[in-house]
Design a protein around this motif. Sequence first.
Motif, mmCIF file in Angstrom:
data_model
loop_
_atom_site.group_PDB
_atom_site.id
_atom_site.type_symbol
_atom_site.label_atom_id
_atom_site.label_comp_id
_atom_site.label_asym_id
_atom_site.label_seq_id
_atom_site.Cartn_x
_atom_site.Cartn_y
_atom_site.Cartn_z
ATOM 1 N N LYS A 5 0.834 -1.213 0.000
ATOM 2 C CA LYS A 5 0.000 0.000 0.000
ATOM 3 C C LYS A 5 0.865 1.258 0.000
ATOM 4 O O LYS A 5 0.765 2.119 0.876
ATOM 5 N N LEU A 6 1.727 1.328 -1.006
ATOM 6 C CA LEU A 6 2.677 2.443 -1.092
ATOM 7 C C LEU A 6 2.024 3.822 -1.017
ATOM 8 O O LEU A 6 2.496 4.665 -0.252
ATOM 9 N N PRO A 7 0.967 4.091 -1.781
ATOM 10 C CA PRO A 7 0.417 5.454 -1.727
ATOM 11 C C PRO A 7 -0.079 5.857 -0.338
ATOM 12 O O PRO A 7 0.052 7.007 0.058
ATOM 13 N N GLN A 8 -0.614 4.902 0.412
ATOM 14 C CA GLN A 8 -1.159 5.227 1.727
ATOM 15 C C GLN A 8 -0.093 5.178 2.829
ATOM 16 O O GLN A 8 -0.035 6.054 3.686
ATOM 17 N N ARG A 9 0.737 4.147 2.811
ATOM 18 C CA ARG A 9 1.663 3.927 3.918
ATOM 19 C C ARG A 9 3.068 4.457 3.679
ATOM 20 O O ARG A 9 3.798 4.728 4.630
ATOM 21 N N ARG A 43 7.812 5.791 -4.751
ATOM 22 C CA ARG A 43 7.003 5.803 -5.965
ATOM 23 C C ARG A 43 6.906 4.433 -6.617
ATOM 24 O O ARG A 43 5.918 4.114 -7.261
ATOM 25 N N SER A 44 7.949 3.617 -6.494
ATOM 26 C CA SER A 44 7.909 2.264 -7.048
ATOM 27 C C SER A 44 8.974 1.424 -6.353
ATOM 28 O O SER A 44 9.871 1.948 -5.707
ATOM 29 N N VAL A 45 8.835 0.125 -6.501
ATOM 30 C CA VAL A 45 9.803 -0.827 -5.953
ATOM 31 C C VAL A 45 10.333 -1.633 -7.114
ATOM 32 O O VAL A 45 9.558 -2.124 -7.944
ATOM 33 N N THR A 46 11.646 -1.747 -7.191
ATOM 34 C CA THR A 46 12.268 -2.501 -8.292
ATOM 35 C C THR A 46 13.168 -3.588 -7.730
ATOM 36 O O THR A 46 13.590 -3.535 -6.576
ATOM 37 N N TYR A 47 13.437 -4.556 -8.604
ATOM 38 C CA TYR A 47 14.388 -5.599 -8.259
ATOM 39 C C TYR A 47 15.312 -5.800 -9.444
ATOM 40 O O TYR A 47 14.861 -5.959 -10.581
ATOM 41 N N GLY A 48 16.596 -5.762 -9.167
ATOM 42 C CA GLY A 48 17.597 -6.017 -10.200
ATOM 43 C C GLY A 48 18.297 -7.328 -9.908
ATOM 44 O O GLY A 48 18.836 -7.517 -8.812
ATOM 45 N N PRO A 67 5.068 4.684 -12.007
ATOM 46 C CA PRO A 67 5.008 5.267 -10.657
ATOM 47 C C PRO A 67 4.329 6.626 -10.615
ATOM 48 O O PRO A 67 3.848 7.042 -9.583
ATOM 49 N N ASN A 68 4.247 7.299 -11.736
ATOM 50 C CA ASN A 68 3.585 8.611 -11.741
ATOM 51 C C ASN A 68 2.065 8.474 -11.710
ATOM 52 O O ASN A 68 1.364 9.459 -11.513
ATOM 53 N N ALA A 69 1.562 7.258 -11.917
ATOM 54 C CA ALA A 69 0.118 7.045 -11.898
ATOM 55 C C ALA A 69 -0.414 6.861 -10.486
ATOM 56 O O ALA A 69 -1.598 6.787 -10.268
ATOM 57 N N ILE A 70 0.467 6.758 -9.502
ATOM 58 C CA ILE A 70 0.033 6.545 -8.114
ATOM 59 C C ILE A 70 -0.693 7.768 -7.626
ATOM 60 O O ILE A 70 -0.270 8.858 -7.766
#
Length: 163
Positions: free
Chosen positions: A96-100, A105-110, A160-163
């Motif tokens: 719940k990134l936008p709320q918490r 803005r985003s989470v990535t994995y490399g 991430p800009n759509a959040i």
Amino acid sequence: MQAGWKTFLIKAQRTSPAWGLFAIGVAISLLVWSVAESRVEDYAAAKADAAIADASEAIQARLRSTHDVLYGVQGLFRASARVRREEFQNFVEGLKLPQRHPAIRSVTYGARITAQELPELQARMKRDKGAPPVYARFSIRPQGERPEYIPIVVMEPLNPNAI
């Protein structure tokens, strides 16, 4: 001449209490001004210290929150030999990134891969049928040969800009 001195002394005696009161008033005014200035400076310094402490606490709380997300992602990838894109998507939605965590803005994995593993990774990324179209355009940037790569293989949310 004596009459002149007498007149001067009489006038000086009449005005001396006024000058004395004036001097006392100036001294009291300077003392009160000094005390007031000191209190104003102390108040301003206390307010600045409180604002700095509040800002520092807010920064520390945000860093702890961000670290918690990072540790959670790390735990997800340690718990599974291969995390599927859908699992990662569900995991990030559950955060719940936008709320918490509005600052994230985003989470990535490399994935850390060798040059020998690169063709297999590229093929796997392109054949993922349920993935958004951006996965089909997967490529390594900057191009060039290296002994090791760490390409971003999953990102949620993709926009991430759509959040």
